[in-house]
Scaffold this active site. Sequence first.
Site, PDB file in Angstrom:
ATOM      1  N   SER A  51       0.833  -1.219   0.000  1.00 38.58           N
ATOM      2  CA  SER A  51       0.000   0.000   0.000  1.00 38.58           C
ATOM      3  C   SER A  51       0.864   1.264   0.000  1.00 38.58           C
ATOM      4  O   SER A  51       0.418   2.314  -0.444  1.00 38.58           O
ATOM      5  CB  SER A  51      -0.960   0.001   1.193  1.00 38.58           C
ATOM      6  OG  SER A  51      -0.228   0.006   2.399  1.00 38.58           O
ATOM      7  N   ARG A  75     -10.539  -3.198 -18.064  1.00 45.91           N
ATOM      8  CA  ARG A  75     -10.863  -4.209 -17.055  1.00 45.91           C
ATOM      9  C   ARG A  75     -10.108  -3.965 -15.752  1.00 45.91           C
ATOM     10  O   ARG A  75     -10.465  -4.515 -14.712  1.00 45.91           O
ATOM     11  CB  ARG A  75     -10.538  -5.618 -17.576  1.00 45.91           C
ATOM     12  CG  ARG A  75     -11.323  -6.035 -18.795  1.00 45.91           C
ATOM     13  CD  ARG A  75     -12.821  -6.026 -18.550  1.00 45.91           C
ATOM     14  NE  ARG A  75     -13.216  -6.934 -17.508  1.00 45.91           N
ATOM     15  CZ  ARG A  75     -13.413  -8.243 -17.661  1.00 45.91           C
ATOM     16  NH1 ARG A  75     -13.284  -8.783 -18.846  1.00 45.91           N
ATOM     17  NH2 ARG A  75     -13.764  -9.002 -16.653  1.00 45.91           N
ATOM     18  N   SER A  85     -14.497   9.948 -27.374  1.00 39.88           N
ATOM     19  CA  SER A  85     -15.878   9.477 -27.505  1.00 39.88           C
ATOM     20  C   SER A  85     -16.251   9.250 -28.968  1.00 39.88           C
ATOM     21  O   SER A  85     -16.082  10.144 -29.811  1.00 39.88           O
ATOM     22  CB  SER A  85     -16.828  10.502 -26.902  1.00 39.88           C
ATOM     23  OG  SER A  85     -18.148  10.163 -27.238  1.00 39.88           O
ATOM     24  N   GLN A  86     -16.820   8.096 -29.252  1.00 37.00           N
ATOM     25  CA  GLN A  86     -17.308   7.817 -30.617  1.00 37.00           C
ATOM     26  C   GLN A  86     -18.648   8.521 -30.850  1.00 37.00           C
ATOM     27  O   GLN A  86     -19.161   8.507 -31.957  1.00 37.00           O
ATOM     28  CB  GLN A  86     -17.445   6.315 -30.825  1.00 37.00           C
ATOM     29  CG  GLN A  86     -16.109   5.608 -30.884  1.00 37.00           C
ATOM     30  CD  GLN A  86     -16.242   4.127 -31.181  1.00 37.00           C
ATOM     31  OE1 GLN A  86     -17.280   3.521 -30.938  1.00 37.00           O
ATOM     32  NE2 GLN A  86     -15.182   3.545 -31.681  1.00 37.00           N
ATOM     33  N   ARG A 137     -21.881   4.430 -35.084  1.00 33.10           N
ATOM     34  CA  ARG A 137     -20.714   3.721 -34.501  1.00 33.10           C
ATOM     35  C   ARG A 137     -21.006   2.250 -34.201  1.00 33.10           C
ATOM     36  O   ARG A 137     -20.083   1.481 -33.957  1.00 33.10           O
ATOM     37  CB  ARG A 137     -20.246   4.415 -33.224  1.00 33.10           C
ATOM     38  CG  ARG A 137     -21.227   4.283 -32.081  1.00 33.10           C
ATOM     39  CD  ARG A 137     -20.666   4.802 -30.790  1.00 33.10           C
ATOM     40  NE  ARG A 137     -21.736   5.004 -29.832  1.00 33.10           N
ATOM     41  CZ  ARG A 137     -21.531   5.242 -28.555  1.00 33.10           C
ATOM     42  NH1 ARG A 137     -20.315   5.296 -28.082  1.00 33.10           N
ATOM     43  NH2 ARG A 137     -22.539   5.428 -27.745  1.00 33.10           N
ATOM     44  N   ARG A 155       1.138   0.604  -7.432  1.00 33.13           N
ATOM     45  CA  ARG A 155       0.805  -0.776  -7.039  1.00 33.13           C
ATOM     46  C   ARG A 155      -0.016  -1.461  -8.132  1.00 33.13           C
ATOM     47  O   ARG A 155       0.262  -2.601  -8.518  1.00 33.13           O
ATOM     48  CB  ARG A 155       0.009  -0.779  -5.728  1.00 33.13           C
ATOM     49  CG  ARG A 155      -0.298  -2.183  -5.283  1.00 33.13           C
ATOM     50  CD  ARG A 155      -1.168  -2.220  -4.063  1.00 33.13           C
ATOM     51  NE  ARG A 155      -1.211  -3.564  -3.512  1.00 33.13           N
ATOM     52  CZ  ARG A 155      -1.773  -3.866  -2.355  1.00 33.13           C
ATOM     53  NH1 ARG A 155      -2.322  -2.931  -1.631  1.00 33.13           N
ATOM     54  NH2 ARG A 155      -1.781  -5.111  -1.941  1.00 33.13           N
ATOM     55  N   HIS A 159       0.580  -4.699 -10.778  1.00 34.96           N
ATOM     56  CA  HIS A 159      -0.371  -5.781 -11.079  1.00 34.96           C
ATOM     57  C   HIS A 159      -0.586  -5.899 -12.600  1.00 34.96           C
ATOM     58  O   HIS A 159      -0.597  -7.000 -13.163  1.00 34.96           O
ATOM     59  CB  HIS A 159      -1.702  -5.509 -10.375  1.00 34.96           C
ATOM     60  CG  HIS A 159      -2.766  -6.489 -10.736  1.00 34.96           C
ATOM     61  ND1 HIS A 159      -2.698  -7.823 -10.394  1.00 34.96           N
ATOM     62  CD2 HIS A 159      -3.917  -6.348 -11.457  1.00 34.96           C
ATOM     63  CE1 HIS A 159      -3.763  -8.458 -10.866  1.00 34.96           C
ATOM     64  NE2 HIS A 159      -4.512  -7.588 -11.512  1.00 34.96           N
ATOM     65  N   ARG A 164      -0.137  -8.482 -17.805  1.00 35.51           N
ATOM     66  CA  ARG A 164      -0.120  -8.095 -19.224  1.00 35.51           C
ATOM     67  C   ARG A 164       1.253  -8.213 -19.882  1.00 35.51           C
ATOM     68  O   ARG A 164       1.367  -8.062 -21.094  1.00 35.51           O
ATOM     69  CB  ARG A 164      -0.634  -6.659 -19.387  1.00 35.51           C
ATOM     70  CG  ARG A 164      -2.032  -6.422 -18.841  1.00 35.51           C
ATOM     71  CD  ARG A 164      -3.087  -7.241 -19.564  1.00 35.51           C
ATOM     72  NE  ARG A 164      -4.413  -6.945 -19.031  1.00 35.51           N
ATOM     73  CZ  ARG A 164      -5.532  -7.532 -19.464  1.00 35.51           C
ATOM     74  NH1 ARG A 164      -5.495  -8.426 -20.438  1.00 35.51           N
ATOM     75  NH2 ARG A 164      -6.696  -7.227 -18.929  1.00 35.51           N
TER      76      ARG A 164
HETATM   77  C1  LIG Z   1      -4.248 -13.539 -20.412  1.00 36.43           C
HETATM   78  C2  LIG Z   1      -5.572 -12.963 -19.992  1.00 36.43           C
HETATM   79  C3  LIG Z   1      -6.747 -13.482 -20.499  1.00 36.43           C
HETATM   80  C4  LIG Z   1      -7.980 -12.966 -20.091  1.00 36.43           C
HETATM   81  N1  LIG Z   1      -9.136 -13.477 -20.602  1.00 36.43           N
HETATM   82  C5  LIG Z   1     -10.344 -13.003 -20.206  1.00 36.43           C
HETATM   83  C6  LIG Z   1     -11.563 -13.541 -20.697  1.00 36.43           C
HETATM   84  O1  LIG Z   1     -11.572 -14.466 -21.493  1.00 36.43           O
HETATM   85  N2  LIG Z   1     -12.744 -13.010 -20.289  1.00 36.43           N
HETATM   86  C7  LIG Z   1     -12.778 -11.971 -19.372  1.00 36.43           C
HETATM   87  O2  LIG Z   1     -13.884 -11.534 -18.995  1.00 36.43           O
HETATM   88  N3  LIG Z   1     -11.635 -11.425 -18.901  1.00 36.43           N
HETATM   89  C8  LIG Z   1     -10.438 -11.915 -19.288  1.00 36.43           C
HETATM   90  N4  LIG Z   1      -9.281 -11.343 -18.799  1.00 36.43           N
HETATM   91  C9  LIG Z   1      -9.379 -10.201 -17.891  1.00 36.43           C
HETATM   92  C10 LIG Z   1      -9.194 -10.629 -16.422  1.00 36.43           C
HETATM   93  O3  LIG Z   1     -10.207 -11.529 -16.019  1.00 36.43           O
HETATM   94  C11 LIG Z   1      -9.266  -9.393 -15.499  1.00 36.43           C
HETATM   95  O4  LIG Z   1     -10.534  -8.789 -15.616  1.00 36.43           O
HETATM   96  C12 LIG Z   1      -8.210  -8.360 -15.843  1.00 36.43           C
HETATM   97  O5  LIG Z   1      -6.948  -8.958 -15.984  1.00 36.43           O
HETATM   98  C13 LIG Z   1      -8.171  -7.299 -14.756  1.00 36.43           C
HETATM   99  O6  LIG Z   1      -7.414  -7.761 -13.657  1.00 36.43           O
HETATM  100  P1  LIG Z   1      -7.940  -7.979 -12.176  1.00 36.43           P
HETATM  101  O7  LIG Z   1      -9.359  -8.311 -12.177  1.00 36.43           O
HETATM  102  O8  LIG Z   1      -6.977  -8.892 -11.476  1.00 36.43           O
HETATM  103  O9  LIG Z   1      -7.622  -6.687 -11.481  1.00 36.43           O
HETATM  104  P2  LIG Z   1      -7.893  -5.125 -11.390  1.00 36.43           P
HETATM  105  O10 LIG Z   1      -9.236  -4.704 -11.775  1.00 36.43           O
HETATM  106  O11 LIG Z   1      -6.722  -4.525 -12.116  1.00 36.43           O
HETATM  107  O12 LIG Z   1      -7.734  -4.989  -9.839  1.00 36.43           O
HETATM  108  C14 LIG Z   1      -6.498  -5.279  -9.150  1.00 36.43           C
HETATM  109  C15 LIG Z   1      -6.720  -6.233  -8.004  1.00 36.43           C
HETATM  110  O13 LIG Z   1      -7.621  -5.603  -7.084  1.00 36.43           O
HETATM  111  C16 LIG Z   1      -8.453  -6.602  -6.508  1.00 36.43           C
HETATM  112  N5  LIG Z   1      -9.848  -6.309  -6.885  1.00 36.43           N
HETATM  113  C17 LIG Z   1     -10.290  -5.381  -7.776  1.00 36.43           C
HETATM  114  N6  LIG Z   1     -11.626  -5.372  -7.828  1.00 36.43           N
HETATM  115  C18 LIG Z   1     -12.050  -6.326  -6.975  1.00 36.43           C
HETATM  116  C19 LIG Z   1     -13.317  -6.817  -6.594  1.00 36.43           C
HETATM  117  N7  LIG Z   1     -14.443  -6.336  -7.098  1.00 36.43           N
HETATM  118  N8  LIG Z   1     -13.378  -7.783  -5.674  1.00 36.43           N
HETATM  119  C20 LIG Z   1     -12.268  -8.304  -5.119  1.00 36.43           C
HETATM  120  N9  LIG Z   1     -11.014  -7.907  -5.441  1.00 36.43           N
HETATM  121  C21 LIG Z   1     -10.910  -6.910  -6.358  1.00 36.43           C
HETATM  122  C22 LIG Z   1      -7.992  -7.954  -7.048  1.00 36.43           C
HETATM  123  O14 LIG Z   1      -7.026  -8.483  -6.178  1.00 36.43           O
HETATM  124  C23 LIG Z   1      -7.352  -7.572  -8.352  1.00 36.43           C
HETATM  125  O15 LIG Z   1      -6.390  -8.509  -8.821  1.00 36.43           O
HETATM  126  C24 LIG Z   1      -8.039 -11.854 -19.177  1.00 36.43           C
HETATM  127  C25 LIG Z   1      -6.835 -11.329 -18.682  1.00 36.43           C
HETATM  128  C26 LIG Z   1      -5.611 -11.867 -19.085  1.00 36.43           C
HETATM  129  C27 LIG Z   1      -4.347 -11.249 -18.533  1.00 36.43           C
END
Ligand SMILES: Cc1cc2nc3c(=O)[nH]c(=O)nc-3n(C[C@H](O)[C@H](O)[C@H](O)COP(=O)(O)OP(=O)(O)OC[C@H]3O[C@@H](n4cnc5c(N)ncnc54)[C@H](O)[C@@H]3O)c2cc1C
Length: 230
Positions: A51, A75, A85-86, A137, A155, A159, A164
């Site tokens: 943190s 994501r 914006s489109q 669009r 931080r 991640h 990525r």
């Molecule tokens: C190789 C690869 C393939 C993927 N394929 C798909 C796919 O097919 N379909 C799909 O939908 N997505 C896919 N994703 C996206 C993936 O599921 C995640 O949505 C994306 O990587 C964002 O990361 P994250 O959710 O870990 O963290 P972030 O949103 O970056 O958040 C960081 C961290 O904060 C914590 N956090 C954030 N929000 C919450 C919450 N609401 N509850 C609890 N903890 C939380 C978690 O520890 C999380 O790791 C893919 C990602 C990768 C890298």
Amino acid sequence: MSSIPIKTVLYAIKTCRDGNNFDKIGNSINSMLPDDNIKLIHKVMKMGHMSVIEHVNFTFGIEGVSRSFLAQLSRHRLASLSVESQRAVDVSHANFVVPDSIKEDVNNSIIFKGALEHTISAYKRLIENGVPLEDARYLLPNATPTKMVFTVNARELHHIFDVRLCLRAQDEIRQVVTMMKDLVQDECYELFPDELVGPPCNNVGVCSQHNTTCINFKKLLQKKIDSKQE
Ligand SMILES: Cc1cc2nc3c(=O)[nH]c(=O)nc-3n(C[C@H](O)[C@H](O)[C@H](O)COP(=O)(O)OP(=O)(O)OC[C@H]3O[C@@H](n4cnc5c(N)ncnc54)[C@H](O)[C@@H]3O)c2cc1C
């Protein structure tokens, strides 16, 4: 003399452990050798006390990337995005993004370009017929270019690098995130030393993907075999 981001992280660390007020904390930071300050930051990061680096933010201007890239980057919920914006911008004359895997093959490039021209011509005609941009669009493909301002703390950036920079990540986002990594390492290497930057096969020597076609996974496996034989 430490930079402002580094000082901010040091204040955060020392606030947790040092009973003194901020003036005294500042004096103790200034009296430490820069190398010792950096060692302290790395020690704390390795402990998982992450943190403390959330107080440092980075803002990127990203352009010439596809909407497909945007779908993936957005994501990451702990970051802030302002996106072209489109509804406001007519993209009919933009340079559409062609993935390298298509670009490197003449036939595939022709197929891709043909479909794109067909779609963009329909998009233009709808606009000429008075359809609002926000509705025209709906025809636009993932290859449509976009630009954005992206702000993220150190931080969350770690991640993002973890997930990525993995060779399993899609090519475009891996390329852009690699550039982001290079930029923050230029600006603030202390928070992003090579040994602490992902993917996990690089910084912690483990892989959760288990993809036997991945060159980095193969290297990890080989390392394990070699260490057993020793
Ligand atoms: C190789 C690869 C393939 C993927 N394929 C798909 C796919 O097919 N379909 C799909 O939908 N997505 C896919 N994703 C996206 C993936 O599921 C995640 O949505 C994306 O990587 C964002 O990361 P994250 O959710 O870990 O963290 P972030 O949103 O970056 O958040 C960081 C961290 O904060 C914590 N956090 C954030 N929000 C919450 C919450 N609401 N509850 C609890 N903890 C939380 C978690 O520890 C999380 O790791 C893919 C990602 C990768 C890298």
